[in-house]
Scaffold this motif. Structure first.
Motif: not given
Length: 397
Positions: A58-73, A130-138
């Motif tokens: 499916a097409e992810p709806f969040c622009p940060y999906f794939g970079s953000c470690g929050g949502c995986q699915l 994702i898989r990081s301790h680097d912060l993603l600014d949202i």
């Protein structure tokens, strides 16, 4: 190492699995049956291109999906998503010899999550990559309730004022409740008062110490209004609380007496007290105080006896468990000590809610071995697009 491979299955965290020379490689955001080019580093893989795309993508709806470690699915369609989530519940039970199927999978995201924790820095705020301790600014988080739309901006403002910290948000009836954790040492928290006023916060706390109270944060539970203590547990979505409470009420029926163990601030106890006297216990002293106050200010309830008690170290004994029905909603660690006493008691009816399928399965196994039968197993999805799932079940001797 770069290879071409086909995803074989999904792991417990929703990652695709490829077997390479007898070892498993975990590939995030990949689905079974997909073939593509992988960059492999140890047990971790990254899909760089796809030659065969799963029909369940499916097409992810969040622009940060794939970079953000929050949502995986977010890349799963509804059917494969539901299958994965129910598998999280059924697999640990099956591994312990309990053949139980999820009778109902309930989407309980509702209007979104009413609780969130963001990481803040001097110049950024968001979730870890994702898989990081680097912060993603949202700029925004689309899985939160509309009332929490400002959370990244609020976290950035607080980070700019004090530096690195974690900022927890809760949407309440009276506004946004904010709790700062891991604040810099030597922080003069009172200097945040003008900023908190400017941001319009209902309450601000720093490391569990209240700094500002403009309006007492409260939440509605059944017919009651409950003051929310700093740091007390609250279900992630209001919809999930309602679904779980409805399940508990139906499963309990109309007993002569009921105990609500690990009761928190009373999402079940306050509703159960509409039909039966309730004994409620939890280790959260502030939560018990809040529950007791809510009981005193709610008309039409049966007697609620609310006690502060550490059910891990001091569970109700088999001799104290004289209630017709027991309701349990333990934290992620489960209720092992209390379950052992229930197994030895004369109690014949247990309703359990759990946020960790593995500890739920462990506790369920103990009850089944003691002569209970597991019934009416449901999965309640309040942690949408993550690898977490809520469980509810009924046990009868």
């Amino acid at each position: 190492m770069t290879i071409t491979a086909t995803i074989e299955s999904l792991g417990q965290k929703g990652e695709g699995i490829v077997t390479l020379e007898g070892r498993k490689v975990f590939v995030p955001f990949a689905l079974p049956g997909e073939t593509g080019t992988l960059d492999v580093d140890g047990e971790r893989g990254r899909m760089t291109s796809l030659s065969t795309v799963s029909p369940h993508r499916a097409e992810p709806f969040c622009p940060y999906f794939g970079s953000c470690g929050g949502c995986q699915l977010q890349h799963m369609d509804a059917a494969s998503y539901a299958q994965f989530k129910t598998g999280l519940v059924e697999t640990p039970l099956r591994q312990l010899g309990i053949d139980a199927k999820v009778e109902r999978f309930v989407l309980a995201h509702g209007a979104g999550r009413r609780r969130a924790t963001l990481h803040a820095r001097k110049d950024a705020a968001g979730y870890m990559r994702i898989r990081s301790h680097d912060l993603l600014d949202i700029a925004t988080c689309p899985i939160l309730v509309p009332a929490l739309k400002r959370t990244p901006d609020i976290a950035r403002a607080l980070g700019a004022a004090i530096g690195e910290c974690d900022v927890s948000f809760t949407a309440t009836n009276t506004g946004i409740d904010v709790a700062i954790r891991n604040a810099p040492k030597g922080l003069r928290a009172e200097k945040l008062v003008p900023l908190a006023n400017t941001l319009g916060l209902a309450r601000l706390a720093v490391d569990r110490e209240m700094i500002l109270l403009r309006q007492q944060p409260s939440v509605t539970m059944g017919n009651s209004e409950v003051d929310l203590p700093i740091g007390s547990f609250l279900q992630a979505t209001a919809e999930a609380e309602t679904v779980l409470a409805d399940y508990v009420l139906e499963a309990v029926g109309r007993p002569k007496s009921v105990a609500d163990l690990f009761c928190g601030i009373g999402p079940f106890a306050l509703r159960l007290a509409q039909v039966a006297p309730v004994y409620a216990a939890d280790s959260d002293r502030a939560g018990i105080v809040a529950l007791d106050k809510a009981v005193r200010h709610t008309r039409g309830l049966k007697t609620v006896t609310a006690k502060t008690r550490d059910l891990f170290r001091d569970p109700l004994t088999r001799f104290e468990l004289t209630f017709e029905t027991l309701v349990l909603d333990p934290p992620r660690a489960g209720a092992q000590a209390q379950i052992k006493e229930i197994a030895l008691s004369k109690c014949r009816h247990v309703v359990m809610v759990a946020c960790d399928p593995k500890t739920f399965a462990r506790d369920a196994e103990h009850l089944v071995q003691a002569g209970f039968r597991l019934e009416k197993l449901i999965a309640v999805d309040q942690f949408a697009w993550s690898n977490h799932i809520e469980v509810a079940a009924t046990f009868r001797r």
